[in-house]
Design a protein around this motif. Structure first.
Motif, PDB file in Angstrom:
ATOM      1  N   LEU A  56       3.678   3.507   3.647  1.00 27.21           N
ATOM      2  CA  LEU A  56       2.927   2.579   2.794  1.00 27.21           C
ATOM      3  C   LEU A  56       3.806   1.708   1.914  1.00 27.21           C
ATOM      4  O   LEU A  56       3.339   0.684   1.406  1.00 27.21           O
ATOM      5  CB  LEU A  56       1.971   3.373   1.892  1.00 27.21           C
ATOM      6  CG  LEU A  56       0.717   3.928   2.550  1.00 27.21           C
ATOM      7  CD1 LEU A  56       0.021   4.896   1.598  1.00 27.21           C
ATOM      8  CD2 LEU A  56      -0.234   2.803   2.932  1.00 27.21           C
TER       9      LEU A  56
ATOM     10  N   HIS B 290       4.154  -2.008   2.888  1.00 23.05           N
ATOM     11  CA  HIS B 290       2.823  -2.621   2.842  1.00 23.05           C
ATOM     12  C   HIS B 290       2.409  -2.892   1.397  1.00 23.05           C
ATOM     13  O   HIS B 290       1.864  -3.959   1.084  1.00 23.05           O
ATOM     14  CB  HIS B 290       1.820  -1.694   3.519  1.00 23.05           C
ATOM     15  CG  HIS B 290       0.409  -2.168   3.494  1.00 23.05           C
ATOM     16  ND1 HIS B 290       0.002  -3.380   4.012  1.00 23.05           N
ATOM     17  CD2 HIS B 290      -0.725  -1.584   2.989  1.00 23.05           C
ATOM     18  CE1 HIS B 290      -1.296  -3.532   3.837  1.00 23.05           C
ATOM     19  NE2 HIS B 290      -1.753  -2.458   3.214  1.00 23.05           N
ATOM     20  N   LEU B 291       2.688  -1.958   0.510  1.00 26.21           N
ATOM     21  CA  LEU B 291       2.300  -2.130  -0.883  1.00 26.21           C
ATOM     22  C   LEU B 291       3.122  -3.207  -1.579  1.00 26.21           C
ATOM     23  O   LEU B 291       2.605  -3.945  -2.426  1.00 26.21           O
ATOM     24  CB  LEU B 291       2.414  -0.799  -1.628  1.00 26.21           C
ATOM     25  CG  LEU B 291       1.237   0.155  -1.374  1.00 26.21           C
ATOM     26  CD1 LEU B 291       1.574   1.570  -1.780  1.00 26.21           C
ATOM     27  CD2 LEU B 291      -0.006  -0.334  -2.115  1.00 26.21           C
TER      28      LEU B 291
ATOM     29  N   GLN C 155      -0.293   2.652  -6.907  1.00 28.14           N
ATOM     30  CA  GLN C 155      -0.183   3.253  -5.576  1.00 28.14           C
ATOM     31  C   GLN C 155       1.259   3.220  -5.070  1.00 28.14           C
ATOM     32  O   GLN C 155       1.727   4.181  -4.444  1.00 28.14           O
ATOM     33  CB  GLN C 155      -1.114   2.524  -4.608  1.00 28.14           C
ATOM     34  CG  GLN C 155      -2.592   2.766  -4.889  1.00 28.14           C
ATOM     35  CD  GLN C 155      -3.498   1.884  -4.060  1.00 28.14           C
ATOM     36  OE1 GLN C 155      -3.136   0.752  -3.723  1.00 28.14           O
ATOM     37  NE2 GLN C 155      -4.676   2.380  -3.719  1.00 28.14           N
TER      38      GLN C 155
ATOM     39  N   VAL D  73      -5.425   2.220   1.167  1.00 32.17           N
ATOM     40  CA  VAL D  73      -4.199   2.883   0.726  1.00 32.17           C
ATOM     41  C   VAL D  73      -4.511   4.276   0.176  1.00 32.17           C
ATOM     42  O   VAL D  73      -3.805   5.244   0.463  1.00 32.17           O
ATOM     43  CB  VAL D  73      -3.472   2.027  -0.326  1.00 32.17           C
ATOM     44  CG1 VAL D  73      -2.290   2.806  -0.920  1.00 32.17           C
ATOM     45  CG2 VAL D  73      -2.980   0.723   0.297  1.00 32.17           C
TER      46      VAL D  73
ATOM     47  N   GLN E 119      -4.866   6.660   2.984  1.00 29.62           N
ATOM     48  CA  GLN E 119      -3.588   6.968   3.636  1.00 29.62           C
ATOM     49  C   GLN E 119      -2.712   7.867   2.764  1.00 29.62           C
ATOM     50  O   GLN E 119      -1.980   8.721   3.281  1.00 29.62           O
ATOM     51  CB  GLN E 119      -2.858   5.672   3.977  1.00 29.62           C
ATOM     52  CG  GLN E 119      -3.556   4.868   5.067  1.00 29.62           C
ATOM     53  CD  GLN E 119      -2.680   3.744   5.575  1.00 29.62           C
ATOM     54  OE1 GLN E 119      -1.834   3.941   6.434  1.00 29.62           O
ATOM     55  NE2 GLN E 119      -2.875   2.557   5.025  1.00 29.62           N
TER      56      GLN E 119
END
Length: 257
Positions: free
Chosen positions: A179, A182-183, A199, A167, A170
């Motif tokens: 992201l 995904h996070l 993040q 991460v 990216q």
């Protein structure tokens, strides 16, 4: 031959995939693979197989399971078994064989090096190839002895480190919008991992979703207080204050790691 431990244990030989059907033999193979090219004592193996309450003929039972494992690993044209007897126990010799977790560790280390060298695009490729080797929890549901339990715990921690660095790389490449989903998934999987909240807050703020970033902080704080009785770490608190102040340094230079 290739051994795979990043998920259920399986053995790949050319185009053939094999699974160990007997639970004790599977546990034995897993323990020897985790300590490949090193002797695992008979006492250690018996503890992996039966725990602290050993059956009366545990040593004889171990010999039987080793014999079954040798038969499972025997291959045409391979004269000697990879399982070698030593005075204190047994060792599985890898020789030219491969284990997937070793490839994962190599890719993670290379990705970390590339990230430190400010080469995030190449780092992302390494991290993605490493994470793609995972098919499920390390070792699946094999055994609960000290060797396998400590190995699975350690390797899962390395996987989370790899996911964090993936991460980070990216974010450096400006992929903050991609992201977010995904996070959220990573947080659902590891709700006490503060780095993932940090993040996600950065990704949301950089995606012009400031209010949602602040809600993530409140969610993290509530989880940490409920589960651990702790306030968020200083880095998470500092990021929260920066977002409240609409500090553009969060957009331009705030690092996730």
């Amino acid at each position: 031959m290739k051994y795979q431990l990043l998920g259920s244990l399986r053995v790949i030989d050319g185009n053939t995939t094999s699974f160990v059907s007997a639970q004790k033999v599977e546990t034995l193979l897993a323990a020897l693979l985790v300590r490949s090219d090193h002797v695992v004592t008979a006492d250690q193996l018996m503890t992996e197989l039966w725990g602290e309450r050993l059956p009366r003929r545990a040593a004889a039972g171990l010999h039987v399971y080793v014999s079954e494992l040798r038969k499972f690993l025997s291959r045409p044209g391979r004269a000697d078994s990879p399982i070698v007897t030593r005075s204190s126990g047994y060792v599985l010799r890898l020789r030219s064989d491969e284990i997937d977790y070793q490839s994962f560790l190599e890719l993670t280390d290379l990705g970390r090096k590339l990230l430190r060298e400010q080469r995030p695009e190449e780092a992302v490729d390494c991290f993605e190839r490493g994470l793609a080797l995972w098919r499920g929890p390390a070792l699946g549901d094999i055994g609960d002895g000290p060797i396998l339990r400590s190995f699975a715990t350690w390797l899962t921690e390395v996987r989370l480190d790899c996911a964090e660095m993936h991460v980070d790389a990216q974010l450096q490449l400006g992929h903050h919008r991609e992201l977010v989903g995904h996070l959220f998934a990573l947080i659902a999987e590891s709700p006490l991992r503060e780095t993932f909240y940090r993040q996600l807050m950065i990704a949301l703020y950089r995606s012009e979703r400031r209010a949602e970033a602040l809600k993530v902080y409140q969610s993290a704080r509530g989880t940490l207080i409920d589960e651990l009785g702790l306030e968020p770490c200083s880095a998470l608190q500092e990021l929260h204050r920066a977002i409240l102040a609409a500090d553009d340094r969060v957009l331009a230079g705030c690092s996730a790691g």
